[in-house]
Structures are given as C-alpha cells and as structure tokens.
Design a protein around this motif. Structure first.
Motif, PDB file in Angstrom:
ATOM      1  N   PHE B 922       3.856  -9.787  -3.868  1.00 35.53           N
ATOM      2  CA  PHE B 922       4.793  -8.679  -3.702  1.00 35.53           C
ATOM      3  C   PHE B 922       5.640  -8.887  -2.453  1.00 35.53           C
ATOM      4  O   PHE B 922       5.182  -9.469  -1.464  1.00 35.53           O
ATOM      5  N   GLN B 923       6.809  -8.398  -2.531  1.00 33.31           N
ATOM      6  CA  GLN B 923       7.734  -8.541  -1.432  1.00 33.31           C
ATOM      7  C   GLN B 923       7.353  -7.582  -0.315  1.00 33.31           C
ATOM      8  O   GLN B 923       7.167  -6.382  -0.533  1.00 33.31           O
ATOM      9  N   ARG B1145       3.668   2.637   4.398  1.00 34.89           N
ATOM     10  CA  ARG B1145       4.880   1.818   4.280  1.00 34.89           C
ATOM     11  C   ARG B1145       5.770   1.999   5.495  1.00 34.89           C
ATOM     12  O   ARG B1145       6.245   1.016   6.085  1.00 34.89           O
ATOM     13  N   TRP B1170      -0.544  -4.967   3.059  1.00 33.71           N
ATOM     14  CA  TRP B1170       0.508  -4.484   2.185  1.00 33.71           C
ATOM     15  C   TRP B1170       0.342  -5.008   0.771  1.00 33.71           C
ATOM     16  O   TRP B1170       0.541  -4.296  -0.202  1.00 33.71           O
ATOM     17  N   VAL B1173      -2.254  -3.021  -0.952  1.00 35.64           N
ATOM     18  CA  VAL B1173      -1.768  -1.691  -1.396  1.00 35.64           C
ATOM     19  C   VAL B1173      -0.887  -1.857  -2.623  1.00 35.64           C
ATOM     20  O   VAL B1173      -0.983  -1.075  -3.585  1.00 35.64           O
ATOM     21  N   ALA B1174      -0.055  -2.852  -2.614  1.00 38.88           N
ATOM     22  CA  ALA B1174       0.829  -3.063  -3.760  1.00 38.88           C
ATOM     23  C   ALA B1174       0.046  -3.369  -5.017  1.00 38.88           C
ATOM     24  O   ALA B1174       0.304  -2.827  -6.098  1.00 38.88           O
ATOM     25  N   SER B1176      -3.016  -2.558  -5.639  1.00 44.47           N
ATOM     26  CA  SER B1176      -3.762  -1.355  -6.049  1.00 44.47           C
ATOM     27  C   SER B1176      -2.872  -0.384  -6.790  1.00 44.47           C
ATOM     28  O   SER B1176      -3.260   0.176  -7.832  1.00 44.47           O
ATOM     29  N   ALA B1177      -1.663  -0.204  -6.273  1.00 35.92           N
ATOM     30  CA  ALA B1177      -0.758   0.716  -6.956  1.00 35.92           C
ATOM     31  C   ALA B1177      -0.367   0.185  -8.324  1.00 35.92           C
ATOM     32  O   ALA B1177      -0.346   0.940  -9.308  1.00 35.92           O
ATOM     33  N   LEU B1178      -0.103  -1.066  -8.364  1.00 37.98           N
ATOM     34  CA  LEU B1178       0.271  -1.621  -9.651  1.00 37.98           C
ATOM     35  C   LEU B1178      -0.866  -1.556 -10.636  1.00 37.98           C
ATOM     36  O   LEU B1178      -0.687  -1.177 -11.797  1.00 37.98           O
ATOM     37  N   SER B1180      -3.359   0.383 -10.639  1.00 40.71           N
ATOM     38  CA  SER B1180      -3.640   1.778 -11.033  1.00 40.71           C
ATOM     39  C   SER B1180      -2.656   2.232 -12.096  1.00 40.71           C
ATOM     40  O   SER B1180      -3.050   2.847 -13.110  1.00 40.71           O
ATOM     41  N   GLY B1181      -1.399   1.935 -11.883  1.00 42.40           N
ATOM     42  CA  GLY B1181      -0.413   2.323 -12.882  1.00 42.40           C
ATOM     43  C   GLY B1181      -0.673   1.679 -14.220  1.00 42.40           C
ATOM     44  O   GLY B1181      -0.578   2.338 -15.268  1.00 42.40           O
TER      45      GLY B1181
END
Lengths: 234, 1203
Positions: B922-923, B1145, B1170, B1173-1174, B1176-1178, B1180-1181
């Motif tokens: 992730f960027q 962020r 970071w 977190v990215a 995990s968010a992805l 989860s979605g």
C-alpha cells in the motif's frame, strides 16, 4: 353524587427548600456564565464571581465524591469477599487497590523510587505509571483490538438471518469506509465515496445529534429553573 | 352524598326557642311528613303528637353501619329531636304552669294511661320528664293495643351526663366480650356494645371499659330477634325512635317519674332487676308498666354498690328477672320504667349512622320502610288482617304480657323473652290466652284495684287474643318448701359444676329485697301486698287461663319446681327432637334436661305461637351467656349433641369448655332429680335462674332462695298438674313465611347467610334463634363476611349429609405427602380436608373447616389446577434441560469455521506487514499527496504549534482513555515533541484520572528520551515543574473544564486550586504570567470520544470576566471515533477551533511533516504499521463483503425454497 376532590398532594418542606435552592443557584450560575446586558456591570461581575465560585465548588465536591466512591467500592467488595471463592474478583480488586495505593504512597514519600536510564532517581512516578501502562492500558487496548475482530465477524454474519435493504445498506457503508481507508490505488473510488459520506451524511447526522443534545440540555435547564425537574431528590 | 351534605343546614340552637320546644326542628328539611304508604300498620302507627321526623342522615341506609361510641358530651350526637329538651324543659312537676305542649302531653298520657296505673304515677314526684312514645291516635282504632299506655322512660337520665356517671352506662354489657376476640376487620358491621345498654343482661363476664367499647359482630345479634319481638331488624339508633319519615315517638313529659334521676339510673343500671335482661327497646314487657315508686325501693347493699359510672356486670341475668317476676306481675315493678330508661339510654347513646342495625321499631317511630320490612315476620301472624302493633303498641302489648304473666301462675311468661313475642302481635289466636278476660283482673295497683272494667284497655275487652284461657286454680305464692328444693338442687348443681368466675358473683350485687325475697312494703306505699295482689290478679285471671297453661302453671302463680319435676317427663315427651332425646341424652346417660332457654321456651304452652324470631337480623348474633354459666356454651353443646350424637364423645374431648359445661349440667341433672327436673321444666329462663347463682350466698339462703318472694311462695304451691300439653310442634312445621318486602335486613340476610336454616323445617324458627350455638359463625374473607349457622344433621339435606359422611371418611385417610416435584412437595395433606370436619357441628367446628359441596368442588378444582401446573412445569423443565443439553453439545461439537477463518485472516493481515516487506503493497501517505482540505488543516495546525514561543506554557489536554492510546499516543507524542522542541512548556491536564497519569508517563518518557534529547542538543532531560507540568486530574467533568477556563482569567481561589499543585502534590510554581500565557496560546485537546470533545468545546470558553474580544482557542486532535463530532464543531467554530487532526493517518502525516521520523528505523516502523492498518482495513472490507454476499445468496435461496 358529588365528585370527590382529588387528594391534595402532601407538601414536602424539604423538597420545596431543595427546589428553591436549586432554582436560585441555577439562575445565578446562568447569569454568571454570560454577561446579562440589562444588569449593571457590578451585578454582572458579582454574579460572575458567584458563578465561578459555585463551579469551583462543584469540582471540589466532585473530588470528594470520587473519594467516597472509592470507599464505597471497598465496602461493597469487602462484603463480597466473605463469599469466597465466589468473590475472587472482589478480592483481587481490593488487593490491587491497596497495592497500588501503598506503592503510590511509598513512591511519593521517597521510600520506593525508580531510577532513570542514568541511574538517577526518576522524577516521575515511574512505578505508578508502569503499573498503569502495564495493566490498564494494555488490557484496555487488547479489548479494543478484540472489538475489531468481533465487529468484522458480526458484519460478516449480518445477512445470514435476514436480508433487508437496511442491512445491505449498512454493510455497504461499512465496506466502503473500510475500503476507502485503505490506501489502495485501485480502490480510490472508495476513498472518494468515503470522504463524501463523512463530509455530508455523517456530518449532517452528527450535527443533528448535537442540535438534539443542545435542545435537550435547554429543556432540562428550563425545567430545572422552573422547578419541574427535581432530579436532585434522587 | 356525603354525610355532611345530608346534615341539616342549621342546628337547633339557631332556631327560636318556641320552635324548639314545640319540637319543630330543622323544619325545612325534617318536618316533612312521612310519605303515604299502603301499609296499614304504618298508618296506624303514626303518632299524632310531636311529630318529629328524622333528618336524612338519620335515615337507615341499605347497609350496616358502625354505631360509633358516644362521646361524653352527647349534644352533638343526640338526635336533633332530642336536643330541644336538653336543659330547656322545666323540671316536672313544674312549679309554674307548664307549657301548653307539655300539658297536652300530660293530658294525653293521662287519658291513655290505664286508671289503675294512674295513682302509681301520681305517687312520686319527679324532677324529670318522660317521653311518651306516641300516644294512640285515631289511626290506631284497629290496634288492639291502642289503649295501652306508651312506655315511659327517664329521659332525664339519658340526657344528663351526670346521671350517666360520666361513664359508659353500657359498661355492663359484657355479653360481647367474646366478640372482642373476633373483631372483624370491617368495622362497618360492628356494633359497639356500649351502645347496647339494654342488652346487658345477656352478658355478664366483664364490663366493658370506658373508651374501649366492645365490638360485636352484628351477626351475633341474630339470636336477639326473639327478644326484640317486633323489632327484628337492628338498624340504627335512630331506628329506635324514628326512621325516615316516620314520626318520632311522642314525649310524654307529663308522665310522672317516680324516681329521681340518680335513682333511675341506679335502678336502671344496677339495681333494676330487669336491667340485666335484654329488654330491647319497645319490647320491654315492663315498659308499659308505670313505674311505681322506684325511688322507694330498698336500697342496695352499700358495700357492694358499684359506682354509677361502672354498672356491675350483669350478673343478674335471668335469675334477677325471675326473681322480680312476681313484683312485675303485681305491678309493683321495682324499676320497670328503669328498664325502659335503660334501653332508652342505650338508644340515645347511639349515634345515628345511616345504616346501623335496626333494633327494631320502637313505638311509632318504627314505621319506616325498613322497620316494616323487618316486621315482615308479622306476615305470618295468625291475624293477618290485624295490623301489627307498632313499637308503641308493642309497648302496650307489654301489658298483654303482663296480663299473661298474671294469668300464668309460673310467672314465667313475664319474662321479656315471652313478652316480646307476645307483644308483637304474633300471638296465635288459637293458642294465646284470651286476655279479654283480663277485664276481670284485679287492678295490680292498690289504687287501681277498684277500677271499673271500663278502664281496662279495649283490646283486652274486645278479646283480640283468642279466648282459650280456661279457668285455672288461683295463684298462690310459692312456699319456702319449693325454695328449699331449688336451693338444694342448685347447690348440687354448683358443686358439680364447680366454681366459675361468673358464679362467684357476690351476693351484694343482688338487691337485698331480692335476696330476701321480700319487698319492703313500707317503701311501697301505693302498692298492695305483692302476694295478695298477685293472688287476686291471678285468681281473677285464672279463669281465662287455658288448660294447657293451667297445666303448666299448676295451681300457683309461682313456679313450683317440685311440681314441675313431676311434669318434666311429660314435657320431655313433647319436646322437639332436638331438645328431647337427641340433644342431651346422646352424650351422657343423664336424662335430658332442656337447660337452655330455647328448650324450655319451646315447651311453653305458647311455644306454637309463631314467633318473630325468624326475622333474624342478618349478621347479628348475641352471646346468650347469662349468669354464672356460659349459656352460649351450653347451647352450643346442646346443639352439638343434637347434631352429632355419634360423635358426641369425641366432641367432648375436642371442646372441653363446651362439653365441660354440658357435662357439668348433665351430671348435676342426674344427681338432683326432682329439683332439676323442675328446673328443666321451667319454661324459658328457668335454667338460667338456676344457673345464675352467686356462690357466696349463705347456705341457708341459697341462691334460689334469693329469688323473689313469689318464688318462695311458689315453693309451697301445689305441684303442677300434669295437664295435657298442647301437641308438640310437628316434625316439620310449615316454615314461617320469610320476611318479605321492603326490608333491608332481608337483603342482608340473604347476603349474609349462605347456609341457611334447614333446621327451620324441623323446628320453629324462633326456637332455633334462641340457641346461641346456632348463631351465625362469621367467616371473614377479606372484607366479605359470610355467616353460617349450625344446623342439626337431621335438618340437613340428604346430599349434605352424604357429603358430611364422605368428608368424615376422608379424615381417616393416612397422612399423605404431596407428590414429589409438585408445588406443595413435602407438605402433609396440604389440600386435604381439615380434621375438624367430623367434629360436632358447633360454631368452632364450622369455623374449623367443614366443607360444603361447593368448597369441595373448589378444592378439587384447585388440585386439578395445581396438578396441571405441575405437569406443565415438569414438562417445560424437561424440555429446557434437553434444549440446554443440546445446545451445550452443539457448542462443543460444532466450532464455527467461518469465525475461525475470519479471525485467522484478520490476524494475518495485521501481523504480516511487520514480518515481511512483501505485504507492504500500500502506498504510504505523504504530506505532499494531501488534498487541499487536508493541507489546510495541517497548515492551521502547524501555525498553532509554531505560535508556541520559547518558555511559553502550553495547555495540553489529555482526555482519552487507555483504550485509545494505540491511536492517539503517537499523535500526542508528536505534539509534545514539537512543543518541547519549540521551547514550549506543556501544562497537561485531564478530566480522566488515568489519562492524566498516562500523560505523565508519556511526557516523562519523552523528557528522558536520549535520542530526542540528543536531537534537540540537550544534555539534561526535561524536568517536571520546570519544563512541563502535569496538573493532573480535573474533577467535576464538564464543571472541571469550566473551572479551568475560569481559573485562567481570575487570580482567585479556583485558580490556586487548579494550578498550585501538580499530580504529585508538588507545587507547580506557575506564576500568574504563566497562567495568563495559557489563555493566549491555543489549547491542544487530545480526545478519544465524542463526549470529551463536546465537553471541552462547549465549556472551555472565555468567562464573563474575560477581556472583551478574547477567546480560548483550541486545536483538536481526536480519534476516528470522535472525528465526526470534532469535525462538526471545527466547521462551526473556525475562529476558536483552529484545526483538527484525526487518528493514525494524520498522526503519521504530522510526524512526517514535522520531521520527527528522521530515523530510518522510525520511518520503517511507521511504514509497517501503516501497511498493517491498510491490510486490516482491506481485509475487513473484503471479509464483510464476502460474508454479505454469501449470506445474501443463501437467504435468497431459502426464500425461493420456501416460495
């Protein structure tokens, strides 16, 4: 037949006095918070001083209330300890309380003092802070992290029982926000949608909530000022 | 309508005196004439004089009321029509001319009074006035008793509290003592015994104490019906005189009273031999007899004279009554008027509640609907066309009773018990003596002895009563011989029965003239010799005595007990079943003796005369305990013996009191044959006569010797001839017609008696009522009361007898425990019948638990319900247990794979970036890539931070919980580093205690961070209270925030409280300039929740005393959870809230922008974090979308299958 008159409500002198005090202090505080133009400056100043004194009095009373709360906590769990071993957690609570308090006092009076990296006695209450970070912060953070797993799994199973439009909408919003938070270049569309959601619907809803809260506070204040709301009796 | 509304609008005091004297009181509302009624009796009872109607509040209501105790000053409670006479009437005879109304009364009374009574009235002067309860009017033409004189009473005594002794004149009313034990919860059905003065003869145990009136269930007054005669309904005090629209009794103020008030009261309460008798109201048999020189009566023994205020307990009872019978017969009644006075006193003592029990119509006053309804028994009168006598006429009937007494050598019919039913018009023409022949009777008074026949009342002459009184032997006074026999029998009885509290009545309570049996004739100047008078009267009347009466009377006017003893067997043959073989002989071998009044009365020749007793008062009963022995118990035992002959032995064990009395009597009966048989043959109250004997009398006198001299004379009288008695009542005589009509009491009766009177089919009702044991037993269920009466088993219907047998069988069942697992588990015989079912059918037995068929069915229903409930609960318990077992097994056997996979995926996504760079896909956000909006936010934020000058204190609020530390700690550290690097001195406060300490640790770590210090070129760490301050905890929540804002602008106490000491209790050393500098720089708020943001934004504002135009600025650094609220406030208050940083962020961006990630390691760690977190968010979605898709398909498929 003559209708019986409704029974007269018994006047409680104590309640009446409390109401009078409450309404009076509320008015004083209200006028002390914001300057009331029709009143002379001296009066406004006086009211402001009284209002500040009352607010400060609130903080002191609240501090005493915390102390009383601690005592009550000890009393309640001391009773539960008698039912050992069912009250093992009460025992642990009491032990933890006394241990922390004792360590804090020992550290404060210099009997027990941690040292810094240079070997000099630490200025900060290192023991108390360490206990806090080790136990309370860690435990609460872990619980918050577990919430992440729970929420995801709950959303995963949300449509298992029943599929409704609202469930689908909720799931879609959650997915969009999560996907939009992840900085995936190919998913930038979700980022835009997320920002729009937060800026428009979420902000509008939040403001609505805040307005509602403000109206509720206003109503409660009016009721207190008019003596209709007497929550202080409880 | 409330009582207040019904009260008259003005009091008598406000009326003119002349109106008051005339009896016109409350004229607008109370002088309303009684409405017309179709009842002929009513029309005949309207008194012409002094028609004083009753106020509405005195009218009887449709329910019972409590007769409240009368307060000492009776002015307020006296009926209004009585008030005018209080203190306004002159003493009689008046020194001056009497008022015209009084003169009229006197004249009227004189005109109505038999001439043979006139001399007696004129004999003694009086200072009191009397009340004439209605003189006969033209409407009374058909009334055979119209010529009878109205009862007189010493109203002076009634109205003068002093003469009441200032105490409860009804203190002697002890018969209600048992009622105290069963004081009902609902006092609305109670009658205070203090108000029943005339009933005091019925009890003699303990006097009621003043101020503590005894309470009687009105149910217990039921058995008084036979005594109240024509007044079967006891409603209220005002019923005694007037009710509703009925005219009140006329007051005969012209009637002379022979005794002063004190003497009246004394005689009426203590010395009156009739005071102890229940001479209820107008039925007093002697009420019509003109009191003759009561003041001349021999004085009582001084040593035993009780105070006036506390009349002695009615130890006299029936004995006293019988003792005085001869005197009554001769007209030289010692205090016949006092008896009237007694009940009048009682009547006036009563408060006039709306629906108090109706003691019966008294005089003309009892012409109300209720009274007539209560007189419904009159419907069964043998002469239906003849109007029933009113109360006043009933009083006239008292003379008939007196006449009957005269014609009866035994003198027993002079008892009030007989008199009342004689007087109430219930005389059977076929059996009642022909009193028309009384015209030949000699005058009872000496002066009246020469009165012509024309002076005899018309009803006597006209022969209202059937002419069935044959000639009989002349009356002769009893001889001492019979007294000796009685004494002997009584002594034996006493020895057998043993001393009882009641039997220990001192002889002093009996007047000497009663003890000796000789009246002091010197004190009776106007009277002829008693014996001669009686002899003459009886001789004249004996011819009219019927054969049956003559037979029972023998040849003497006094009871000859020995003669009656010989007549007893014959009497036994004719006794009713319940009195005869089945009653007393079943339990013991002793010959049955009708020891109760009812039994003896039943054998009275007039037994077949319909009695009014059937019209019983609902919910009333009277304890007939009279004299020394508990007559109630006796009667109860008698009834018990009647009911359960087979269980008599057991009942004797279970009820020692009752049976002991019974046994005692029976044993004594067995031992003393002739005398006791004579006693048993005594009609009515003979047994009581024998039982009510003081034990401390000298042997020579004996108890029976203490009777009146007529008894002594009767001892020598020849034995009673065994005359053919009238046929005994048929086995099932026709049940007297139930009271019909308008009575309230009838309704109450129906309501109060659930099991009524099957025995009435076998016995005359009045006999049944005579038995106290059959008095209703009150079952109180909440506020409901159900009165039940004992009934003979023989009288029970077949199905009830069968049920009784079944219940008796149930009793013998072995003890059973309720089934295990049921609601009543472990309880023995929880729903089994009570063992007392088989006990004798006494009151206690009924109260114990006899079950009716309906109750048995109810029990069965309850058992069925409980069984069904138990079964249901058991079933549910089994199902729940099975379900629980299934769930537990299911949990253990089927782990949720999906949950496991989701958890595993999330953990991998979180941890994977920290272990490999492969996951760093992730960027990383960079400040250069920020949007314009974000860039503006950061610019504002950096501007706020850059405003911090060297050495300037900066207020930093740490208001996030430890759970938000993972998100906000990095932001806080970045802020503190930046502030410290800029030379600022953070002043840390918090409304969260743990946050304050956490902030202390956070800044302490930074202050001692060597890398950070090295980057700043500092050799020494930052020191607390010099380079930073941790003020610590602000108590009070939002109040603390407000206090902090106020403290920034005032060098006052509140400022010192907040800023003087830090969290370690050390002095901060902050100066006023430092505190003032805090308000010049923006405050950095680190908040983790919406509430914290709202509290600070709303409360941290400039106070009133702040300089004009100055405001407290803020910079919000919040978590993602509080971002929405913070953004809203920030957007609304851009001038006060300078900027906002949100979550991890912005923290990462702020650290990068501020150059705090200069170290490669720090940058790498930040990047990995970071990436984590990215991921995990992805993840989860994705997981949520995947789960939603799968479940949606599954649900749609299920719906399709269901469709």
């Amino acid at each position: 037949m003559t209708t019986q008159p409704p029974p007269r409500r018994r006047t409680n002198l104590r309640a009446a006095l409390l109401t009078a005090f409450t309404v009076g202090f509320c008015f004083i505080t209200l006028l002390g918070i914001e300057r009331f133009a029709p009143l002379p400056n001296q009066v406004n100043t006086l009211l402001g001083d009284v209002s500040r004194g009352l607010v400060q009095l609130v903080t002191i009373v609240a501090a005493l209330a915390v102390f009383l709360g601690v005592l009550n906590l000890v009393r309640v769990h001391s009773r539960k300890v008698r039912r050992f071993p069912q009250a093992i957690y009460s025992l642990l609570l009491i032990l933890s309380l006394f241990i922390v308090v004792i360590l804090h006092f020992l550290e404060r009076f210099g009997t027990l003092r941690a040292t810094d990296a240079l070997g000099a006695p630490s200025a900060a209450p290192a023991i108390s802070i360490t206990l806090l970070n080790t136990f309370q912060v860690a435990v609460e953070t872990a619980l918050a992290s577990l919430l992440f797993f729970t929420l995801v799994y709950a959303a995963f199973r949300m449509l298992r029982q029943r599929t409704t439009i609202w469930n689908v909408l909720f799931i879609a919003a959650v997915a969009v926000v999560l996907l939009g938070f992840s900085p995936v270049p190919s998913l930038s569309i979700f980022t835009s949608i997320r920002e729009w959601l937060i800026a428009v619907p979420v902000s509008a809803g939040t403001r609505g909530l805040l307005i509602g809260v403000g109206l509720g506070v206003l109503v409660v204040g009016v009721r207190v000022l008019t003596g209709r709301d007497r929550g202080f009796r409880e | 309508m409330t009582e207040q509304n019904q009260r008259p609008m003005f009091d008598d005091d406000s009326l003119p005196a002349w109106l008051t004297r005339a009896g016109i009181t409350h004229a607008p509302r109370r002088a309303t004439p009684p409405p017309a009624t179709a009842d002929p009796r009513r029309a005949s009872q309207v008194a012409p004089r002094l028609q004083i109607t009753v106020p509405p509040w005195e009218t009887p209501q449709a329910r019972d009321l409590v007769i409240e105790p009368i307060p000492a000053p009776m002015d307020d409670v006296l009926p209004p029509w009585l008030r005018p006479f209080k203190g306004t009437l002159p003493d009689f005879p008046a020194a001056g001319p009497l008022p015209h109304w009084q003169t009229e009364v006197i004249q009227s009374v004189d005109a109505d009074m038999p001439t043979w009574l006139a001399p007696a009235l004129e004999a003694a002067p009086t200072d009191s006035f009397d009340l004439d309860f209605g003189a006969p009017s033209a409407a009374d033409e058909d009334n055979p008793f119209a010529d009878l004189e109205r009862p007189r009473s010493g109203f002076t005594t009634m109205l003068n509290p002093n003469k009441l002794g200032g105490t409860d004149i009804f203190a002697g009313l002890d018969w209600a003592s048992e009622s105290e034990a069963q004081t009902p919860a609902d006092e609305s059905k109670l009658i205070k015994t203090d108000q029943l003065g005339s009933l005091e003869w019925q009890g003699s145990e303990t006097p009621s104490s003043r101020g503590q009136p005894k309470i009687i269930h009105t149910d217990q007054l039921g058995s008084l019906e036979w005594q109240t005669g024509g007044t079967p309904e006891l409603t209220s005090a005002d019923d005694l005189f007037a009710s509703g629209d009925a005219p009140l009794p006329d007051f005969d103020f012209g009637t002379a009273q022979s005794a002063p008030p004190e003497a009246d009261f004394l005689a009426g309460t203590d010395d009156d031999p009739f005071a102890g008798l229940d001479i209820p109201m107008d039925d007093d048999p002697f009420a019509d007899v003109t009191p003759v020189q009561t003041g001349a009566l021999p004085s009582l023994p001084t040593e035993s004279e009780p105070p006036l205020a506390e009349p002695a307990p009615t130890s006299r009872g029936l004995l006293s009554f019988l003792e005085t019978t001869p005197e009554s017969a001769t007209g030289a009644l010692p205090s016949a008027d006092l008896a009237d006075m007694d009940w009048l006193d009682a009547a006036n003592q009563m408060t006039p509640p709306a629906d108090s029990p109706n003691f019966g119509a008294t005089a003309e006053s009892a012409v109300t609907d209720a009274a007539f309804a209560d007189l419904g028994w009159l419907d069964s009168s043998p002469e239906p066309t003849k109007p029933a006598p009113s109360g006043g006429e009933a009083d006239k009937d008292l003379l008939a009773a007196l006449a009957g007494l005269e014609t009866k050598p035994t003198g027993q019919t002079s008892s009030p018990a007989d008199a009342d039913w004689l007087l109430t018009g219930a005389l059977d023409p076929a059996q009642a003596p022909d009193l028309s022949t009384l015209g030949d009777l000699p005058d009872l008074t000496g002066a009246a002895s020469d009165q012509p026949t024309a002076d005899i009342p018309d009803w006597i002459k006209t022969g209202y009563l059937p002419d069935q009184l044959p000639d009989g032997p002349p009356a002769e006074p009893p001889t001492p011989k019979s007294i000796d026999a009685l004494r002997a029998s009584t002594e034996s009885l006493r020895e057998t029965a043993g001393p009882t509290p009641e039997s220990a009545q001192p002889a002093m309570e009996i007047p000497d003239w009663l003890m000796t049996g000789n009246l002091d004739e010197s004190k009776l100047p106007s009277l002829p010799q008693t014996s001669s008078l009686m002899s003459a009267a009886l001789a004249a009347a004996d011819e009219d005595v019927p054969e049956w009466l003559r037979g029972s009377q023998a040849s003497t006017s006094m009871p000859n007990f020995s003669a009656q003893a010989s007549a007893a067997p014959n009497l036994d043959e004719d006794l009713p079943d319940w009195l005869g073989t089945g009653a007393l002989t079943d339990s013991v071998d002793a010959p049955a003796k009708p020891l109760d009044a009812s039994a003896t009365t039943d054998k009275s020749p007039l037994a077949d005369v319909p009695r009014p007793s059937k019209v019983r008062r609902p919910e009333t009963a009277v304890d007939l305990a009279v004299g020394d022995l508990d007559i109630d118990s006796l009667l109860s035992s008698a009834t018990a013996a009647i009911d359960l002959s087979a269980l008599q032995a057991e009942s004797a064990k279970e009820q020692p009191t009752v049976e002991a009395d019974l046994d005692t009597l029976e044993l004594s009966t067995a031992q003393s044959t002739a005398a006791l048989e004579a006693m048993s043959a005594l009609p009515d109250l003979g047994a009581d006569l024998a039982l009510d004997l003081p034990t401390d009398l000298p042997p020579d006198l004996g108890v029976m010797a203490s009777a009146a001299p007529d008894l002594t004379a009767a001892a020598e009288a020849p034995a009673l001839p065994v005359a053919p008695l009238p046929a005994p009542p048929p086995a099932e005589p026709a049940k007297p017609e139930a009271p019909k009509g308008r009575g309230r009491g009838r309704g109450r009766k129906d309501r109060s008696t659930t099991e009524v009177a099957v025995a009435a089919e076998a016995l005359p009702e009045w006999v049944e009522v005579l038995k106290p044991s059959t008095g209703p037993v009150i079952f109180e269920i909440g506020d409901q009361k159900v009165a039940m009466e004992d009934q003979p088993i023989a009288a029970l219907p077949a199905h009830l007898r069968a049920l009784r047998e079944k219940l008796g069988a149930v009793i013998s069942l072995p003890t059973q425990l309720e089934p295990k697992g049921s609601t009543l588990e472990g309880i023995q015989n929880a729903l089994s019948p009570i063992a007392t079912t088989g006990a004798p059918s006494t009151a206690a037995a009924i109260a114990g638990g006899r079950r009716t068929a309906a109750q048995a069915r109810a029990v069965g229903t309850l058992q069925a319900i409980l069984s069904a409930q138990d079964a249901l609960m058991q079933k549910r318990g089994e199902e729940d247990l099975a379900q629980t077992t299934f769930i537990a097994r299911k949990v253990r056997s089927r782990p949720k794979l999906d949950r496991f996979l989701v958890t595993l995926a999330l953990i991998a996504s979180v941890l994977l970036p920290f272990f490999t760079d492969v996951a760093s896909v992730f960027q990383v956000p960079r400040p250069e890539t920020l949007s314009a909006t974000d860039q503006a936010r950061f610019d504002a934020f950096f501007n706020a931070v850059e405003s911090v000058q060297g050495g300037t204190p900066v207020l930093v609020a740490f208001d996030y919980a430890p759970s938000a530390t993972g998100e906000l700690d990095e932001l806080a550290k970045s802020l503190l580093r930046d502030v410290l690097r800029r030379g600022g001195r953070p002043v840390i406060v918090s409304t969260n205690p743990s946050s304050a300490l956490h902030a202390y640790g956070l800044i302490s770590d930074l202050a001692n961070d060597v890398a950070f210090l090295t980057s700043l070129g500092r050799a020494e760490p930052f020191a607390a209270r010099r380079d930073y301050w941790v003020i610590g905890y602000l108590s009070g929540g939002i109040g603390g925030v407000r206090a902090l804002a106020n403290a920034l602008y005032a060098d006052t106490f509140e400022q010192r409280v907040i800023f003087d000491q830090d969290t370690e209790g050390q002095p901060t050393g902050l100066s006023a300039a430092d505190i003032q500098a805090l308000r010049n720089l923006p405050t950095f708020l680190l908040a983790g929740a919406n509430e914290d943001v709202r509290a600070w934004v709303e409360q941290y504002q400039t106070p009133q005393n702040a300089p004009q135009g100055e405001s407290l600025r803020m910079v919000l650094m919040v978590s993602a959870a509080a971002s929405t609220v913070a953004q809203s406030y920030t957007a609304s208050q851009p001038n006060r809230i300078l900027s906002i940083l949100i979550g991890l962020r912005d923290s990462y961006l702020y650290a990068q922008a501020s150059g705090q990630l200069s170290d490669a390691t720090m940058q790498q760690n930040a990047d990995r974090r970071w990436q984590s977190v990215a991921w995990s968010a992805l993840m989860s979605g994705i997981i949520i979308l995947l789960g939603a898709a799968l479940n949606m398909i599954r649900d749609l498929a299920r719906r399709r299958r269901q469709a």
